[in-house]
Design a protein around this motif. Structure first.
Motif, short mmCIF file in Angstrom:
data_model
loop_
_atom_site.label_atom_id
_atom_site.label_comp_id
_atom_site.label_asym_id
_atom_site.label_seq_id
_atom_site.Cartn_x
_atom_site.Cartn_y
_atom_site.Cartn_z
N TYR A 111 0.83 -1.20 0.00
CA TYR A 111 0.00 0.00 0.00
C TYR A 111 0.87 1.26 0.00
CZ TYR A 111 -3.88 -3.03 1.33
OH TYR A 111 -4.84 -4.01 1.35
N CYS A 112 0.51 2.19 -0.85
CA CYS A 112 1.14 3.50 -0.86
C CYS A 112 0.50 4.36 0.24
CB CYS A 112 0.95 4.15 -2.22
SG CYS A 112 1.68 5.79 -2.38
N ASP A 113 1.35 5.08 0.95
CA ASP A 113 0.89 5.98 2.02
C ASP A 113 1.38 7.39 1.73
OD1 ASP A 113 2.13 6.62 5.33
OD2 ASP A 113 0.14 7.07 4.55
N VAL A 114 0.45 8.32 1.74
CA VAL A 114 0.79 9.73 1.68
C VAL A 114 0.46 10.34 3.04
CG1 VAL A 114 0.29 11.96 0.64
CG2 VAL A 114 0.42 9.93 -0.80
N HIS A 115 1.48 10.83 3.73
CA HIS A 115 1.29 11.38 5.08
C HIS A 115 1.47 12.89 5.01
CE1 HIS A 115 1.34 11.63 9.45
NE2 HIS A 115 2.35 12.46 9.31
N VAL A 116 0.41 13.60 5.35
CA VAL A 116 0.47 15.06 5.36
C VAL A 116 0.32 15.56 6.79
CG1 VAL A 116 -0.51 15.12 3.05
CG2 VAL A 116 -2.00 15.42 5.00
N ASN A 117 0.92 16.71 7.08
CA ASN A 117 0.83 17.31 8.40
C ASN A 117 0.11 18.65 8.40
OD1 ASN A 117 2.35 15.42 10.17
ND2 ASN A 117 4.00 15.89 8.74
N ASP A 118 -0.25 19.11 7.22
CA ASP A 118 -0.84 20.44 7.08
C ASP A 118 -2.21 20.32 6.45
OD1 ASP A 118 -0.14 23.25 4.92
OD2 ASP A 118 -1.33 23.13 6.76
N PRO A 119 -3.30 20.74 7.11
CA PRO A 119 -3.32 21.43 8.39
C PRO A 119 -3.27 20.52 9.61
CG PRO A 119 -5.52 21.29 7.51
CD PRO A 119 -4.61 20.69 6.46
N TYR A 147 -3.23 9.14 3.87
CA TYR A 147 -4.06 8.71 2.75
C TYR A 147 -3.46 7.41 2.21
CZ TYR A 147 -5.87 13.48 2.86
OH TYR A 147 -6.44 14.66 3.25
N TRP A 148 -4.33 6.46 1.91
CA TRP A 148 -3.88 5.13 1.48
C TRP A 148 -4.36 4.82 0.07
CZ3 TRP A 148 -0.48 2.80 4.57
CH2 TRP A 148 -0.45 3.17 5.91
N GLY A 149 -3.48 4.17 -0.69
CA GLY A 149 -3.88 3.67 -1.98
C GLY A 149 -4.65 2.38 -1.86
N GLN A 150 -5.06 1.85 -2.99
CA GLN A 150 -5.88 0.63 -2.99
C GLN A 150 -5.05 -0.63 -2.84
OE1 GLN A 150 -4.94 2.20 -5.69
NE2 GLN A 150 -4.32 0.65 -7.17
N GLY A 151 -3.74 -0.50 -2.98
CA GLY A 151 -2.85 -1.64 -2.82
C GLY A 151 -2.51 -2.31 -4.14
N THR A 152 -1.32 -2.88 -4.19
CA THR A 152 -0.90 -3.67 -5.34
C THR A 152 -0.27 -4.95 -4.81
OG1 THR A 152 0.38 -3.65 -7.41
CG2 THR A 152 1.35 -2.49 -5.55
N GLN A 153 -0.69 -6.07 -5.35
CA GLN A 153 -0.33 -7.38 -4.80
C GLN A 153 0.98 -7.88 -5.40
OE1 GLN A 153 -1.94 -9.32 -2.45
NE2 GLN A 153 -0.32 -10.88 -2.62
#
Length: 121
Positions: free
Chosen positions: A97-105, A110-116
C-alpha cells in the motif's frame, strides 16, 4: 483529499524483482511524506519504507527487513514514489500500500488501494 494510483505488482519467482509505482494527486505534494506499507490477510499493516520531506530535500528510511533489498525513490515534483523490490522471497508475498502522510493542516494518512506481490518458490 489525495488520490493515489498504484501499479507494478505481480507474480514472480523467488529471486526476482519488481518496481512499484504510486502517483498521487489532489493537493500540493512536494512537502509531504510518501512511502509504502504491506499487509497480508489476517495480519497487521507493516512499515516498509518512506521518503520524508525536509527543507534540504527528501530522506529515506526503511524497516530492517527492507534495507538491503528494497530501494525507494521520489520524483522531483514530489507527487510520485517508486519502490524497487529485489531478491524477492516468498515471505514478501503481501499487498503493498502507498501511504501519503500530510501534516498540514492536521496529520492525515491517505492510502492507496494496494498492489499485490506474489512470490513463488
Amino acid at each position: 483529499q489525495v488520490q493515489m494510483v498504484e501499479s507494478g505488482g505481480g507474480v514472480v519467482q523467488a529471486g526476482g524483482s519488481l518496481r512499484l509505482s504510486c502517483v498521487a494527486s489532489g493537493r500540493t505534494l512536494v512537502n509531504v511524506d510518501m512511502g509504502w506499507y504491506r499487509q497480508a490477510p489476517g495480519k497487521e499493516r507493516e512499515f516498509v519504507a518512506m521518503t520524508r520531506w525536509t527543507w534540504s530535500g527528501y530522506t529515506s528510511d526503511y524497516d530492517d527487513f527492507a534495507k538491503d533489498r528494497f530501494n525507494i525513490s521520489r520524483d522531483n515534483a514530489g507527487n510520485a514514489t517508486y519502490q524497487e523490490v529485489n531478491k524477492l522471497e516468498p515471505e514478501d508475498t503481501d499487498n503493498y500500500y502507498c501511504d501519503v502522510h500530510v501534516n498540514d493542516p492536521i496529520p492525515v494518512d491517505y492510502w492507496g488501494q494496494g498492489t499485490q506481490i506474489t512470490v513463488s518458490s
